[in-house]
Scaffold this active site. Sequence first.
Site, PDB file in Angstrom:
ATOM      1  N   TYR A 155     -78.479 -34.220 -17.171  1.00 46.59           N
ATOM      2  CA  TYR A 155     -77.453 -35.099 -17.764  1.00 46.59           C
ATOM      3  C   TYR A 155     -76.259 -34.246 -18.232  1.00 46.59           C
ATOM      4  O   TYR A 155     -75.117 -34.692 -18.246  1.00 46.59           O
ATOM      5  CB  TYR A 155     -78.042 -35.941 -18.896  1.00 46.59           C
ATOM      6  CG  TYR A 155     -77.211 -37.159 -19.241  1.00 46.59           C
ATOM      7  CD1 TYR A 155     -76.879 -38.100 -18.267  1.00 46.59           C
ATOM      8  CD2 TYR A 155     -76.733 -37.359 -20.539  1.00 46.59           C
ATOM      9  CE1 TYR A 155     -76.104 -39.217 -18.576  1.00 46.59           C
ATOM     10  CE2 TYR A 155     -75.966 -38.465 -20.855  1.00 46.59           C
ATOM     11  CZ  TYR A 155     -75.661 -39.393 -19.874  1.00 46.59           C
ATOM     12  OH  TYR A 155     -74.886 -40.489 -20.187  1.00 46.59           O
ATOM     13  N   LYS A 162     -71.421 -37.942 -24.416  1.00 43.12           N
ATOM     14  CA  LYS A 162     -72.003 -39.085 -25.155  1.00 43.12           C
ATOM     15  C   LYS A 162     -72.156 -38.745 -26.646  1.00 43.12           C
ATOM     16  O   LYS A 162     -71.992 -39.627 -27.493  1.00 43.12           O
ATOM     17  CB  LYS A 162     -73.349 -39.511 -24.560  1.00 43.12           C
ATOM     18  CG  LYS A 162     -73.256 -40.154 -23.177  1.00 43.12           C
ATOM     19  CD  LYS A 162     -72.388 -41.406 -23.137  1.00 43.12           C
ATOM     20  CE  LYS A 162     -72.575 -42.185 -21.848  1.00 43.12           C
ATOM     21  NZ  LYS A 162     -71.586 -43.278 -21.699  1.00 43.12           N
TER      22      LYS A 162
HETATM   23  P1  NAD Z   1     -71.645 -48.489 -13.267  1.00 45.05           P
HETATM   24  O1  NAD Z   1     -71.370 -47.480 -12.227  1.00 45.05           O
HETATM   25  O2  NAD Z   1     -71.962 -49.858 -12.840  1.00 45.05           O
HETATM   26  O3  NAD Z   1     -70.465 -48.535 -14.337  1.00 45.05           O
HETATM   27  C1  NAD Z   1     -69.653 -47.421 -14.640  1.00 45.05           C
HETATM   28  C2  NAD Z   1     -68.243 -47.914 -14.541  1.00 45.05           C
HETATM   29  O4  NAD Z   1     -67.316 -46.920 -14.965  1.00 45.05           O
HETATM   30  C3  NAD Z   1     -67.852 -48.318 -13.099  1.00 45.05           C
HETATM   31  O5  NAD Z   1     -67.450 -49.662 -13.096  1.00 45.05           O
HETATM   32  C4  NAD Z   1     -66.680 -47.406 -12.804  1.00 45.05           C
HETATM   33  O6  NAD Z   1     -65.699 -48.019 -11.995  1.00 45.05           O
HETATM   34  C5  NAD Z   1     -66.165 -47.163 -14.215  1.00 45.05           C
HETATM   35  N1  NAD Z   1     -65.230 -46.048 -14.274  1.00 45.05           N
HETATM   36  C6  NAD Z   1     -65.436 -44.733 -13.979  1.00 45.05           C
HETATM   37  N2  NAD Z   1     -64.290 -44.047 -14.089  1.00 45.05           N
HETATM   38  C7  NAD Z   1     -63.330 -44.928 -14.457  1.00 45.05           C
HETATM   39  C8  NAD Z   1     -61.927 -44.840 -14.712  1.00 45.05           C
HETATM   40  N3  NAD Z   1     -61.272 -43.685 -14.589  1.00 45.05           N
HETATM   41  N4  NAD Z   1     -61.275 -45.972 -15.074  1.00 45.05           N
HETATM   42  C9  NAD Z   1     -61.917 -47.166 -15.183  1.00 45.05           C
HETATM   43  N5  NAD Z   1     -63.232 -47.307 -14.956  1.00 45.05           N
HETATM   44  C10 NAD Z   1     -63.925 -46.208 -14.598  1.00 45.05           C
HETATM   45  O7  NAD Z   1     -72.875 -47.873 -14.129  1.00 45.05           O
HETATM   46  P2  NAD Z   1     -73.487 -48.333 -15.539  1.00 45.05           P
HETATM   47  O8  NAD Z   1     -74.822 -47.671 -15.578  1.00 45.05           O
HETATM   48  O9  NAD Z   1     -73.381 -49.793 -15.708  1.00 45.05           O
HETATM   49  O10 NAD Z   1     -72.560 -47.567 -16.604  1.00 45.05           O
HETATM   50  C11 NAD Z   1     -71.879 -48.228 -17.652  1.00 45.05           C
HETATM   51  C12 NAD Z   1     -72.002 -47.435 -18.947  1.00 45.05           C
HETATM   52  O11 NAD Z   1     -73.362 -47.448 -19.368  1.00 45.05           O
HETATM   53  C13 NAD Z   1     -71.587 -45.974 -18.834  1.00 45.05           C
HETATM   54  O12 NAD Z   1     -70.917 -45.587 -20.017  1.00 45.05           O
HETATM   55  C14 NAD Z   1     -72.937 -45.269 -18.766  1.00 45.05           C
HETATM   56  O13 NAD Z   1     -72.839 -43.943 -19.224  1.00 45.05           O
HETATM   57  C15 NAD Z   1     -73.728 -46.132 -19.711  1.00 45.05           C
HETATM   58  N6  NAD Z   1     -75.189 -46.025 -19.634  1.00 45.05           N
HETATM   59  C16 NAD Z   1     -75.843 -46.159 -18.437  1.00 45.05           C
HETATM   60  C17 NAD Z   1     -77.224 -46.061 -18.393  1.00 45.05           C
HETATM   61  C18 NAD Z   1     -77.975 -46.166 -17.091  1.00 45.05           C
HETATM   62  O14 NAD Z   1     -79.106 -45.668 -17.005  1.00 45.05           O
HETATM   63  N7  NAD Z   1     -77.438 -46.808 -16.074  1.00 45.05           N
HETATM   64  C19 NAD Z   1     -77.963 -45.831 -19.579  1.00 45.05           C
HETATM   65  C20 NAD Z   1     -77.245 -45.728 -20.774  1.00 45.05           C
HETATM   66  C21 NAD Z   1     -75.874 -45.819 -20.801  1.00 45.05           C
HETATM   67  O1  0WE Z   2     -74.454 -42.260 -18.162  1.00 49.36           O
HETATM   68  C1  0WE Z   2     -75.121 -42.347 -17.158  1.00 49.36           C
HETATM   69  C2  0WE Z   2     -74.486 -42.114 -15.805  1.00 49.36           C
HETATM   70  C3  0WE Z   2     -73.481 -41.035 -15.892  1.00 49.36           C
HETATM   71  C4  0WE Z   2     -72.786 -40.608 -14.632  1.00 49.36           C
HETATM   72  C5  0WE Z   2     -73.355 -40.691 -13.362  1.00 49.36           C
HETATM   73  C6  0WE Z   2     -72.636 -40.227 -12.271  1.00 49.36           C
HETATM   74  C7  0WE Z   2     -73.195 -40.247 -10.873  1.00 49.36           C
HETATM   75  C8  0WE Z   2     -72.103 -40.219  -9.827  1.00 49.36           C
HETATM   76  C9  0WE Z   2     -71.569 -40.033 -14.782  1.00 49.36           C
HETATM   77  N1  0WE Z   2     -70.875 -39.546 -13.741  1.00 49.36           N
HETATM   78  C10 0WE Z   2     -71.381 -39.640 -12.503  1.00 49.36           C
HETATM   79  N2  0WE Z   2     -70.644 -39.113 -11.467  1.00 49.36           N
HETATM   80  C11 0WE Z   2     -70.972 -39.298 -10.172  1.00 49.36           C
HETATM   81  O2  0WE Z   2     -70.311 -38.751  -9.274  1.00 49.36           O
HETATM   82  N3  0WE Z   2     -76.469 -42.607 -17.268  1.00 49.36           N
HETATM   83  C12 0WE Z   2     -77.059 -42.714 -18.573  1.00 49.36           C
HETATM   84  C13 0WE Z   2     -77.374 -42.720 -16.099  1.00 49.36           C
HETATM   85  C14 0WE Z   2     -77.995 -41.380 -15.891  1.00 49.36           C
HETATM   86  O3  0WE Z   2     -77.310 -40.383 -15.289  1.00 49.36           O
HETATM   87  C15 0WE Z   2     -78.141 -39.267 -15.295  1.00 49.36           C
HETATM   88  C16 0WE Z   2     -79.352 -39.585 -15.926  1.00 49.36           C
HETATM   89  C17 0WE Z   2     -79.269 -40.927 -16.316  1.00 49.36           C
HETATM   90  C18 0WE Z   2     -80.304 -41.721 -17.055  1.00 49.36           C
HETATM   91  C19 0WE Z   2     -77.895 -37.991 -14.801  1.00 49.36           C
HETATM   92  C20 0WE Z   2     -78.893 -37.029 -14.904  1.00 49.36           C
HETATM   93  C21 0WE Z   2     -80.096 -37.325 -15.525  1.00 49.36           C
HETATM   94  C22 0WE Z   2     -80.337 -38.601 -16.039  1.00 49.36           C
END
Ligand code: NAD
Ligand code: 0WE
Length: 255
Positions: A155, A162
């Site tokens: 991560y 974060k």
């Molecule tokens: P997702 O890919 O569906 O959403 C991420 C969004 O960020 C996308 O819509 C992307 O277009 C947007 N984004 C990235 N760069 C951008 C920019 N420059 N301008 C505008 N938008 C931009 O994935 P998600 O998992 O729904 O992620 C949403 C949030 O939840 C993130 O902050 C992620 O860190 C957080 N999160 C995700 C998880 C997980 O496991 N999926 C867990 C905890 C927190």
């Molecule tokens: O916040 C996130 C996703 C973060 C994320 C993921 C990507 C993949 C594609 C940010 N930037 C990028 N850039 C890319 O090019 N999560 C909480 C989901 C997530 O991401 C991980 C996790 C988990 C959970 C990455 C490594 C290990 C665990």
Amino acid sequence: MLNLEGRVAAVFGLANKRSIAWGIAQKLQQAGARLAISYQNERMKAEAQDLIADLPGAEAFQCDVSNDEEIHHVFAQLKERYGKLDVLVHSIGYAPAEELKNDFVQTTRDGFRIAHDVSVYSLIALSRGAAPLMPEGGSIITLTYYGAEKVVPHYNVMGVAKAALEATVRYLAADLGKQNIRVNAISAGPIKTLAARGIGGLSDMLKAHADRAPLHRNTEQLEVGGAAVFLASEMASGITGETIFVDSGYNIMGF
Ligand code: NAD
Ligand code: 0WE
């Protein structure tokens, strides 16, 4: 069911139907809120617009949060269209892919900057845009992850970003409290979204999470949406600056 009728909610970060932003948008809409939903760019436009068209009353906006002019423009559009905002959801995070593959010690200056710009500074900029549209108060919600607190392999710089995001929530809450604007984070368990799909070992991580969490299952987007409705509502009127976990209880376990 909590009632958000008459409220306007702007949700940033819709990519596709797996997005946490989509789970949140659906729950806010079911609670009666009018929705403005934002996607990043032309590449995301078609898929986002198709989804938004299926959500009654919801309208689509485009905004790349790494661009000050686009942020300015989207709030001008929101002001013109709705006149006010009650809820802002920030569901955006990004680091260059290499930063999540290499060892953390290899983090580059550019990777660090981009991760913090897109994932952290954007919350400050969006909050500054939203606050003047919230004259009687409001609720700002962002999404974080456990990797802010404890080391989650790979991560990497996102964990550092974060941690900064959670601190940003506290500083914004302290500033905006005088305007009755609350600022909170939801720390979601791992969910297979676009932002998680490229991650090596995600399936193992989801399995370990379900095994170890008190509820013995993974987190769903709509469960995150439920917490967002609560934080958006009057039922959360005394809560600000907090990080609330929606992770099947995973974070409470020591072993
Ligand atoms: P997702 O890919 O569906 O959403 C991420 C969004 O960020 C996308 O819509 C992307 O277009 C947007 N984004 C990235 N760069 C951008 C920019 N420059 N301008 C505008 N938008 C931009 O994935 P998600 O998992 O729904 O992620 C949403 C949030 O939840 C993130 O902050 C992620 O860190 C957080 N999160 C995700 C998880 C997980 O496991 N999926 C867990 C905890 C927190
Ligand atoms: O916040 C996130 C996703 C973060 C994320 C993921 C990507 C993949 C594609 C940010 N930037 C990028 N850039 C890319 O090019 N999560 C909480 C989901 C997530 O991401 C991980 C996790 C988990 C959970 C990455 C490594 C290990 C665990």
